[in-house]
Motif scaffolding. Sequence first.
Motif, mmCIF file in Angstrom:
data_model
loop_
_atom_site.group_PDB
_atom_site.id
_atom_site.type_symbol
_atom_site.label_atom_id
_atom_site.label_comp_id
_atom_site.label_asym_id
_atom_site.label_seq_id
_atom_site.Cartn_x
_atom_site.Cartn_y
_atom_site.Cartn_z
ATOM 1 N N ALA A 164 8.310 -15.986 -0.296
ATOM 2 C CA ALA A 164 8.740 -16.559 -1.806
ATOM 3 C C ALA A 164 8.428 -15.662 -2.477
ATOM 4 O O ALA A 164 7.410 -14.881 -3.163
ATOM 5 N N PRO A 165 9.526 -15.050 -3.194
ATOM 6 C CA PRO A 165 9.751 -13.925 -4.128
ATOM 7 C C PRO A 165 9.302 -14.328 -5.493
ATOM 8 O O PRO A 165 10.240 -14.169 -6.403
ATOM 9 N N PHE A 166 7.899 -14.393 -5.673
ATOM 10 C CA PHE A 166 7.494 -14.785 -7.152
ATOM 11 C C PHE A 166 6.512 -13.591 -7.515
ATOM 12 O O PHE A 166 5.899 -13.306 -6.544
ATOM 13 N N LEU B 196 8.232 -6.346 -7.079
ATOM 14 C CA LEU B 196 8.965 -7.723 -6.513
ATOM 15 C C LEU B 196 10.327 -7.216 -6.366
ATOM 16 O O LEU B 196 10.948 -7.466 -5.211
ATOM 17 N N ASP B 197 10.949 -6.210 -7.020
ATOM 18 C CA ASP B 197 12.202 -5.644 -6.800
ATOM 19 C C ASP B 197 12.422 -4.879 -5.438
ATOM 20 O O ASP B 197 13.275 -4.948 -4.591
ATOM 21 N N PRO C 192 0.729 7.874 -6.983
ATOM 22 C CA PRO C 192 -0.483 7.716 -7.397
ATOM 23 C C PRO C 192 -0.618 7.786 -9.044
ATOM 24 O O PRO C 192 0.070 8.590 -9.434
ATOM 25 N N GLY C 193 -1.345 6.752 -9.707
ATOM 26 C CA GLY C 193 -1.226 6.984 -11.111
ATOM 27 C C GLY C 193 -0.114 6.351 -11.912
ATOM 28 O O GLY C 193 -0.323 6.212 -13.136
ATOM 29 N N ARG C 194 0.784 5.977 -10.972
ATOM 30 C CA ARG C 194 1.959 5.294 -11.920
ATOM 31 C C ARG C 194 1.650 3.804 -11.987
ATOM 32 O O ARG C 194 1.375 3.165 -10.749
ATOM 33 N N VAL C 195 1.649 3.116 -12.987
ATOM 34 C CA VAL C 195 1.921 1.885 -12.894
ATOM 35 C C VAL C 195 3.129 1.239 -12.512
ATOM 36 O O VAL C 195 4.016 1.431 -12.947
ATOM 37 N N PHE C 196 2.806 0.335 -11.461
ATOM 38 C CA PHE C 196 4.065 -0.548 -11.159
ATOM 39 C C PHE C 196 3.927 -2.077 -11.735
ATOM 40 O O PHE C 196 2.687 -2.598 -11.479
ATOM 41 N N SER C 197 4.736 -2.543 -12.388
ATOM 42 C CA SER C 197 4.786 -3.836 -12.869
ATOM 43 C C SER C 197 5.105 -4.792 -11.618
ATOM 44 O O SER C 197 5.656 -4.298 -10.734
ATOM 45 N N ARG C 198 4.581 -6.013 -11.777
ATOM 46 C CA ARG C 198 4.695 -6.954 -10.642
ATOM 47 C C ARG C 198 6.420 -7.203 -10.478
ATOM 48 O O ARG C 198 6.899 -7.275 -9.367
ATOM 49 N N GLY C 199 7.004 -7.078 -11.636
ATOM 50 C CA GLY C 199 8.719 -7.177 -11.361
ATOM 51 C C GLY C 199 9.141 -5.961 -10.816
ATOM 52 O O GLY C 199 10.122 -6.162 -9.596
ATOM 53 N N GLN C 200 8.730 -4.574 -10.744
ATOM 54 C CA GLN C 200 9.135 -3.679 -10.170
ATOM 55 C C GLN C 200 8.780 -3.827 -8.598
ATOM 56 O O GLN C 200 9.546 -3.483 -7.779
ATOM 57 N N LEU D 247 0.821 -1.328 -0.059
ATOM 58 C CA LEU D 247 -0.136 -0.010 -0.033
ATOM 59 C C LEU D 247 0.761 1.224 0.047
ATOM 60 O O LEU D 247 0.652 2.342 -0.542
ATOM 61 N N GLU D 248 2.011 1.298 0.705
ATOM 62 C CA GLU D 248 2.735 2.395 0.873
ATOM 63 C C GLU D 248 3.686 2.811 -0.431
ATOM 64 O O GLU D 248 3.578 3.838 -0.898
ATOM 65 N N LEU D 249 3.986 1.516 -0.975
ATOM 66 C CA LEU D 249 4.642 1.647 -2.343
ATOM 67 C C LEU D 249 3.885 2.213 -3.531
ATOM 68 O O LEU D 249 4.263 3.215 -4.069
ATOM 69 N N LEU D 250 2.622 1.707 -3.437
ATOM 70 C CA LEU D 250 1.713 1.870 -4.768
ATOM 71 C C LEU D 250 1.045 3.605 -4.389
ATOM 72 O O LEU D 250 0.914 4.362 -5.295
#
Length: 226
Positions: A187-189, A178-179, A168-176, A161-164
Amino acid sequence: MSARILVVEDDDGIAELLTINLGREGMAVERCRDAESALRAIAREEPEAILLDLGLPGVDGLDLCRAVRRRSRTPILIVTSRREEEDKVRGLELGADDYVTKPFGVRELVARVKALLRRADPESPLTKMRVFGPLEIDTERKTAVLDGQPVDLTAMEYRLLELLSGAPGRVFSRGQILDQLKDDLDAPFERTIDSHLARLRRKLGDDARDPRFVDTVRGLGYRFKA
Ligand code: CA
């Protein structure tokens, strides 16, 4: 509403590291490569704090520090390398508020910047609270309140929640995502991210088809609604 931070740094890598990490805390970062452009930026709009590299091309950081102090009390955090130890002392004498030594830990640096902002304006909620309609996120206490009720989040759900919500408005990929969070995941998947996010959304009362807070951007990732 976000605290405006001026980063004066000629090293692109360090400037980017600072920009990303302060941005994640909801601060608006403007970056200048030298003292002259920094003075112009400050004249345009006074920042809430200045992060100052001492080893700058042209007019050096100490002179900039002196020039800023002549006209304002804007908090200054010196970001210096070890070989500039004596300059650091000079900087503090010239009115800088604090310093960190390169290479620095990102969390420590962010904490120092927040402390400076608090000291400068203890009443300011800018550094601590993010408010999105009925949702309030307290980034200092690491808690969230929805419609006046505390939301019972796990550490991972809170960090998501804090990261996203930091951008606001920025798209975070799952990879980002995860990083950013992999050190705290058993389980870092990418699939793990999805399940933590699904639980976070349930707790926020988000309807997957018409979410109030966290959007799924098909094929790309997740986005906190602006
Ligand atoms: Ca430098």
